[in-house]
Design a protein around this motif. Sequence first.
Motif, PDB file in Angstrom:
ATOM      1  N   THR A 247      -8.758   7.912   6.558  1.00  0.00           N
ATOM      2  CA  THR A 247      -7.366   7.896   6.135  1.00  0.00           C
ATOM      3  C   THR A 247      -7.297   8.175   4.637  1.00  0.00           C
ATOM      4  O   THR A 247      -8.315   8.138   3.940  1.00  0.00           O
ATOM      5  N   SER A 248      -6.092   8.437   4.147  1.00  0.00           N
ATOM      6  CA  SER A 248      -5.951   8.831   2.739  1.00  0.00           C
ATOM      7  C   SER A 248      -6.345   7.717   1.783  1.00  0.00           C
ATOM      8  O   SER A 248      -6.767   7.982   0.659  1.00  0.00           O
TER       9      SER A 248
ATOM     10  N   PRO B 258     -10.021   3.813   2.061  1.00  0.00           N
ATOM     11  CA  PRO B 258      -9.847   4.578   3.306  1.00  0.00           C
ATOM     12  C   PRO B 258     -10.557   3.921   4.479  1.00  0.00           C
ATOM     13  O   PRO B 258     -11.595   3.282   4.323  1.00  0.00           O
ATOM     14  N   LYS B 259      -9.978   4.098   5.666  1.00  0.00           N
ATOM     15  CA  LYS B 259     -10.586   3.599   6.907  1.00  0.00           C
ATOM     16  C   LYS B 259     -11.118   4.782   7.706  1.00  0.00           C
ATOM     17  O   LYS B 259     -10.515   5.860   7.718  1.00  0.00           O
TER      18      LYS B 259
ATOM     19  N   VAL C 161     -11.475   6.630  10.877  1.00  0.00           N
ATOM     20  CA  VAL C 161     -10.836   6.736  12.184  1.00  0.00           C
ATOM     21  C   VAL C 161     -11.820   7.358  13.170  1.00  0.00           C
ATOM     22  O   VAL C 161     -12.335   8.455  12.941  1.00  0.00           O
TER      23      VAL C 161
ATOM     24  N   HIS D 192      -8.985  16.690   6.747  1.00  0.00           N
ATOM     25  CA  HIS D 192      -7.703  16.211   7.255  1.00  0.00           C
ATOM     26  C   HIS D 192      -7.578  16.575   8.728  1.00  0.00           C
ATOM     27  O   HIS D 192      -8.028  17.630   9.167  1.00  0.00           O
TER      28      HIS D 192
ATOM     29  N   MET E 217      -0.554  11.858  13.136  1.00  0.00           N
ATOM     30  CA  MET E 217      -1.361  11.165  12.148  1.00  0.00           C
ATOM     31  C   MET E 217      -2.830  11.283  12.543  1.00  0.00           C
ATOM     32  O   MET E 217      -3.156  11.741  13.646  1.00  0.00           O
ATOM     33  N   THR E 218      -3.684  10.889  11.642  1.00  0.00           N
ATOM     34  CA  THR E 218      -5.116  10.959  11.909  1.00  0.00           C
ATOM     35  C   THR E 218      -5.463  10.210  13.191  1.00  0.00           C
ATOM     36  O   THR E 218      -6.287  10.665  13.991  1.00  0.00           O
ATOM     37  N   GLU E 219      -4.808   9.081  13.420  1.00  0.00           N
ATOM     38  CA  GLU E 219      -5.138   8.237  14.559  1.00  0.00           C
ATOM     39  C   GLU E 219      -4.651   8.808  15.892  1.00  0.00           C
ATOM     40  O   GLU E 219      -4.992   8.272  16.946  1.00  0.00           O
TER      41      GLU E 219
ATOM     42  N   TYR F 279     -10.963   1.791  14.294  1.00  0.00           N
ATOM     43  CA  TYR F 279     -11.630   2.138  13.040  1.00  0.00           C
ATOM     44  C   TYR F 279     -13.097   1.712  13.095  1.00  0.00           C
ATOM     45  O   TYR F 279     -13.423   0.619  13.581  1.00  0.00           O
TER      46      TYR F 279
ATOM     47  N   THR G  94       2.375   2.805  13.981  1.00  0.00           N
ATOM     48  CA  THR G  94       2.284   3.901  13.012  1.00  0.00           C
ATOM     49  C   THR G  94       2.868   3.555  11.653  1.00  0.00           C
ATOM     50  O   THR G  94       2.473   4.141  10.646  1.00  0.00           O
TER      51      THR G  94
ATOM     52  N   THR H 204      -2.940  11.787  -2.575  1.00  0.00           N
ATOM     53  CA  THR H 204      -4.059  12.235  -1.757  1.00  0.00           C
ATOM     54  C   THR H 204      -4.452  13.627  -2.202  1.00  0.00           C
ATOM     55  O   THR H 204      -3.738  14.296  -2.959  1.00  0.00           O
TER      56      THR H 204
END
Length: 635
Positions: free
Chosen positions: A238-239, A245-246, A248, A284, A395-397, A446, A465, A600
């Motif tokens: 994540t950003s 950052p986590k 994912v 990304h 989103m990334t997730e 995560y 989210t 970011t």
Amino acid sequence: MQETSTAPQARDRVEGDASPRYRELEFGVRSIQVREAADGSFYVRSDRELAPHAQRMTDRLVHWAQATPDHSFIAQRERLAGGGTGDWRHISYAQALAAARSIGQALVARGLGAERPVIILSENDLDHALLAMGCLYAGVPYCSVSTAYSLVSSDYAKLRHVVETLSPGLIFASDAARYDKAVRAVLPADCEVVYRSSAAEAAPHTRFAELLATQPTPAVDAAMRATGPDTITKFLFTSGSTKLPKAVINTHRMWCANQQQIAQTMPDMAKGPPVLVDWLPWNHTFGGNKNLGLALYHGGTVYIDEGKPTAAGIAETLRNLREISPTVYFNVPTGFEYIACAMESDAQLRTSLLKRVKVFFYAGASLAQPVWDSLHRTQESECGERIVMGTGLGMTESSPSALFINRPDVRSGDLGVPVPGLELKLAPVDGKLEVRYRGPNVTPGYWRAPEATAQAFDEEGFFRTGDAVQWRDPQDRNQGLRFDGRIAEDFKLATGTFVNVGPLRAKIIHAGAPYIQDVVLTGLDRKEVGAIVFGTPACAALSGLGADATLEQIMHSAPVQQHLQTVLDQLAQTATGSATRIARAVASTRAPSLDLGEVTDKGSINQRAVLQHRADLVEGLYAENLPFVLKPKQA
């Protein structure tokens, strides 16, 4: 619960006789099913079921290497010895598979896996792509890391966090001369370094050519066969704009399901095969999952654009677009702003870019209406029709795509409807509706962060989210959803009045186009809303100052200040109360900091981080002891 299902209000295909006229574009989802719960939650699904799809992205690479072995998978301009770039160098699907087996064999021999994955520090390039394919084939997760963590950051804190989180067994970078300092700063004792090009006094390393030269054995094919839908393909961070950052977790199931979801929702993206001219970074999810995955899943071609949506970098992007005609074109709002301006006078660019593109698509910040209008004017003049500007939410997730527009008459802020197979929960939170996701494209969590994973999901297994949404038309829910800001960014004035940050911020950016890049709103526990304004590169030209002018001189120049004053005055005329009236504003004379998490590497500014690190500026804005504070002239 009450359940409703509404029928499509339009044909599945928008024909050329629409008014205004749009280039023919198919929308795969035109209606939704909605269940309403007693607590005010809505459960929303597409009326289309998710179709069968590939179980592994590797299967798509193998398929295209057999079906269209000579077709180009990825291409990049060759670097010239004297600087600059030359002709395109292509990697076919057959070549990509052969390289993936060789690299995969080298990774298998090193005993790499989820507990000792591969970290890639380089920007988008051919070797980056081939190493990623090798990791996929061998079942070894990889992590493409933001280049800013290595090349822009001064303390390497985020890069060090990435390395500590993943415990990599191998770190790859393209150029030792550029990346070796960062690598040395964070390198674990038991981690191998691989460089494409060496440099004097670089850390001990292996050359990438050695991986490519590895002879495949049955072991690598067995490793590929052992992978499945739940195998981790990559970690995307994540950003980290408010916290570290986590990582994912991304699996084959997530990636494949989302590509099928995209194909069913926006079918024209997947037809062709698709051709992309793309700069969006692979660290990304937009660039690395959606765009690269779109080509891989459907046998298309990615032309790596080494340009950027900046004053210095846009020339390369325009050069590429004059030469290569994409079938779908992705960018961020700033990139479309540059392109819209260039197309007004560049006939070759107009002809090439508009020749066969089926849809434009942007993500990130809102696209200002003047830019939108300029693109439509040029398109209608050149082609006699408009190109649909696609938007959505993800989103990334969620791998990343969760919602897409389902009609051509898109307005800024429109998000559309959920992709097939994904269920939305619109949960009441602080007077808004938070959108939550549950489906095959949603991450299991995560990496090495069980507490963060547990907090990310609600009691029904929906991913939280933090994005707020509202119905585009409450009387016709088939029109889908609109963005209603980030719940965590909203705040109360001292009067108890809520300030809805997202829509107000978008309104300011729209009013200030093309000179306002972003805005951070202030006013928590104060009586009035204030704003810290970040200018676009166009402010330099507006200022009338020379090339050596500082950012402070540019933002404090009379023309820029007058423009901001005009924007404040116009906004004051349409304000409906204290929560929608910008009572004071100041132009930022300091660029947002990556190291402090204010921005970011894709340019998204984080409200909380800016407010935290510029508390003195906020205090001065309200104490009225700052120079160049602007207030609307209307009482």
